[in-house]
Design a protein around this motif. Structure first.
Motif, short mmCIF file in Angstrom:
data_model
loop_
_atom_site.label_atom_id
_atom_site.label_comp_id
_atom_site.label_asym_id
_atom_site.label_seq_id
_atom_site.Cartn_x
_atom_site.Cartn_y
_atom_site.Cartn_z
N GLY A 94 -6.35 -16.86 -19.79
CA GLY A 94 -5.71 -15.77 -20.24
C GLY A 94 -6.32 -15.08 -20.57
N VAL A 95 -8.01 -15.51 -21.60
CA VAL A 95 -8.54 -14.87 -22.78
C VAL A 95 -10.05 -14.58 -21.46
N SER A 96 -10.25 -15.10 -20.61
CA SER A 96 -11.68 -14.71 -19.60
C SER A 96 -10.91 -13.86 -19.00
N LEU A 97 -9.60 -13.52 -18.44
CA LEU A 97 -9.20 -12.16 -17.70
C LEU A 97 -9.13 -11.19 -18.44
N THR A 98 -8.25 -11.40 -19.79
CA THR A 98 -8.32 -9.51 -20.47
C THR A 98 -9.29 -9.43 -21.30
N GLY A 99 -10.05 -10.47 -21.39
CA GLY A 99 -11.81 -10.23 -22.81
C GLY A 99 -12.13 -9.73 -21.91
N PRO A 100 -13.13 -9.48 -21.10
CA PRO A 100 -13.82 -8.46 -20.20
C PRO A 100 -12.98 -7.41 -19.57
N ALA A 101 -11.32 -7.76 -19.23
CA ALA A 101 -11.28 -6.47 -18.69
C ALA A 101 -10.87 -5.13 -19.58
N ILE A 102 -11.02 -5.59 -21.46
CA ILE A 102 -10.96 -5.03 -22.73
C ILE A 102 -12.36 -4.26 -22.61
N LEU A 103 -12.83 -5.42 -22.41
CA LEU A 103 -14.66 -4.68 -22.79
C LEU A 103 -14.94 -3.22 -21.97
N SER A 104 -14.51 -4.30 -20.36
CA SER A 104 -14.47 -2.93 -18.81
C SER A 104 -14.20 -1.17 -19.39
N VAL A 105 -12.96 -1.23 -19.78
CA VAL A 105 -12.27 0.19 -20.05
C VAL A 105 -13.03 0.80 -21.20
N GLY A 106 -13.79 -0.45 -22.28
CA GLY A 106 -14.76 0.22 -23.25
C GLY A 106 -15.94 0.79 -22.79
N LEU A 107 -16.91 0.35 -22.15
CA LEU A 107 -17.78 0.44 -21.36
C LEU A 107 -18.25 2.15 -20.53
N VAL A 108 -16.33 1.81 -19.77
CA VAL A 108 -16.09 3.48 -19.31
C VAL A 108 -15.91 4.70 -20.00
N THR A 109 -15.16 4.27 -20.92
CA THR A 109 -14.12 5.19 -22.30
C THR A 109 -15.87 5.99 -22.50
N ALA A 110 -16.46 4.74 -23.33
CA ALA A 110 -17.94 5.43 -24.02
C ALA A 110 -18.34 6.53 -23.38
N THR A 111 -18.81 5.61 -21.90
CA THR A 111 -19.60 7.07 -20.91
C THR A 111 -18.71 8.59 -20.97
N GLN A 112 -17.61 8.97 -21.22
CA GLN A 112 -17.04 9.79 -21.48
C GLN A 112 -16.68 10.36 -22.34
N LEU A 113 -17.37 9.58 -23.29
CA LEU A 113 -17.18 10.31 -25.21
C LEU A 113 -18.17 10.52 -25.23
N ILE A 114 -19.16 9.22 -25.24
CA ILE A 114 -20.60 9.72 -25.98
C ILE A 114 -21.47 10.05 -25.07
N GLU A 115 -22.32 10.67 -25.90
CA GLU A 115 -23.59 11.79 -24.99
C GLU A 115 -24.79 10.70 -24.70
N MET A 116 -25.07 10.95 -23.24
CA MET A 116 -26.11 10.02 -23.61
C MET A 116 -26.86 10.14 -21.59
N PRO A 117 -28.36 9.57 -22.01
CA PRO A 117 -28.60 9.75 -20.44
C PRO A 117 -28.24 9.37 -18.95
N GLU A 118 -28.06 9.86 -18.52
CA GLU A 118 -27.80 10.04 -17.03
C GLU A 118 -27.83 8.77 -16.73
N ASP A 119 -29.08 8.07 -16.70
CA ASP A 119 -29.61 6.51 -15.77
C ASP A 119 -28.49 5.66 -17.01
N ILE A 120 -28.89 5.52 -17.62
CA ILE A 120 -27.75 4.81 -18.71
C ILE A 120 -25.83 4.80 -18.43
N ARG A 121 -25.67 5.95 -18.47
CA ARG A 121 -23.98 5.87 -18.63
C ARG A 121 -24.14 5.89 -16.51
#
Length: 433
Positions: A94-121
């Motif tokens: 359960g932890v091995s599934l939900t933990g990375p899933a939460i972090l993945s959502v965090g990555l996607v959210t960061a690309t939408q809310l934070i300005e960054m170079p296109e290649d990093i995004r």
């Protein structure tokens, strides 16, 4: 007192694990070559950056629970506490599934809310695709290792995903396509591992012991949380160079560094295999307080490390330039100097790996976490200084310096732990030579 593992069965397990590891490393190199030649240094750098972020997220998201399985499996299995084994594996999954899933959502959210170079995004979005499959692969690897199927766990974790990229390599034209194929094969490996590990427990008789309690959960957490710090730091140390190279330099430097690192990665494969096989043996030795078995197991791992390191180092130091040109092409010739420095760094890391396996299951998980935390802090500080000045070469120098520091701390820690065991274990539980 009987030995933990017969010599013949131990040799068979080591041989099988080594065979799988050799094939897996060859396939990984083939994947790197295909992507590097297909996508050029920049495209290959983008995939490497995304993979590094995904591995970090997959490891951190697991919160140390996959390794916790290895720590407790022998104890519960020998006592036929089937109910606790199932509960432990269910929580870890359960932890091995939900933990990375939460972090993945965090990555996607960061690309939408934070300005960054296109290649990093773009790299972060690709990483979000791979994080959960990588977390599940790590869970499967440790679970099968605890069940005594280390070679299969190694195969499903390190071979299957790169093999998928190699098979479909001719049709891949971007880093994102490679990430999708990599992830799908990783999920397939997890599914196969689940079926096999469940079958391993079918014949285990339950002794009808007490049900799982809050104290069991606290005990598991007490082990997993410190391991999280250590495993997180180790994942960061293994990947932080390529991850930091992208924003501090450029993706081309990431590509050069990744090419050199992939070649030197061959140096550590015997130690990774041995530590995967020996971790359950360390755990059994500590559980039964078998001091001589503990000593002989650690000595075996270190001997294998030193022998394999000397062979690979000699080949790379003598023919490094030719290897780079032949494998990745002339466009990767700037990888030569990082290759030489990383050869020294990876050789040091290879010797540390068996000691890390020892500390992880010895009860010194707090110390293991502290050592690796020190390593990652020093790595980040050195990278911030050296990468802007020297690019891929600076990242390699940073890795070498940190390797020396970690070797010194690991030797001291293992030595102190061995003294403690010899002094405190009861004499009737210490094997005579």
């Amino acid at each position: 007192m009987s030995k933990l593992l017969s010599i013949n069965s131990f040799r068979v397990l080591i041989f099988r694990a080594f065979s799988v590891a050799i094939i897996a490393r060859i396939v990984q190199v083939c994947m790197a070559v295909i992507l590097a030649r297909t996508l050029d240094p920049v495209g290959y750098g983008l995939f490497t950056f995304a993979l590094g972020v995904a591995v970090i997220c997959g490891t951190i998201g697991g919160l140390g629970w996959p390794t916790t399985i290895v720590r407790f499996f022998p104890y519960y299995y020998d006592r036929h506490e089937k109910l606790r084994l199932k509960a432990l594996m269910l929580v870890a999954l359960g932890v091995s599934l939900t933990g990375p899933a939460i972090l993945s959502v965090g990555l996607v959210t960061a690309t939408q809310l934070i300005e960054m170079p296109e290649d990093i995004r773009q790299g972060l979005l690709i990483a979000a695709i791979m994080a959960v499959p990588i977390g599940l692969r790590q869970f499967t690897r440790q679970k099968l290792a605890a069940c005594g199927r280390s070679p299969l766990g190694l195969f499903l974790d390190e071979f299957l995903s790169p093999a998928g990229v190699v098979i479909f390599g001719v049709w891949l034209s971007s880093a994102s396509q490679a990430a999708v194929v990599y992830s799908l094969f990783g999920i397939a490996g997890f599914a196969v591992g689940e079926l096999i590990s469940r079958r391993a427990l079918i014949d285990l008789k339950d002794n009808g012991g007490p049900p799982v309690s809050k104290n069991n959960l606290k005990e598991w957490l007490w082990v997993s949380l410190p391991l999280t710090v250590g495993l997180m730091s180790r994942a960061l140390m293994n990947r932080v160079d390529s991850v930091m190279l992208a924003p501090l330099s450029n993706l081309e430097e990431v590509g050069y560094y990744a090419a050199a690192f992939r070649i030197t990665y061959l140096i550590t494969f015997p130690q990774v295999v041995v530590s995967l096989v020996l971790s359950p043996k360390f755990s059994k030795a500590f559980s039964a307080k078998l001091y001589n078995d503990l000593i002989s197991t650690l000595r075996f791992g270190l001997i294998i490390s030193l022998l394999s390191v000397s062979i690979f180092c000699l080949l790379i130091l003598l023919f490094g330039s030719q290897i780079i040109s032949f494998v990745f092409g002339e466009q990767f010739s700037p990888s030569y100097y990082p290759l030489i420095i990383l050869t020294i760094s990876q050789s040091i890391s290879a010797v540390i790996i068996p000691m890390n396996a020892f500390l992880t299951v010895s009860g010194d998980h707090n110390l293991f976490g502290l050592i690796t935390l020190i390593g990652i802090v020093v790595t980040v500080l050195l990278n911030l200084w050296l990468i802007p000045l020297y690019g891929a070469v600076g990242a390699a120098i940073s890795a070498m310096i940190v390797g020396v520091i970690l070797l010194f701390l690991s030797v001291i820690s293992v030595r102190n732990r061995m003294k403690f065991c010899k002094r405190n274990w009861k004499s009737d539980n210490v094997q005579s030579k």
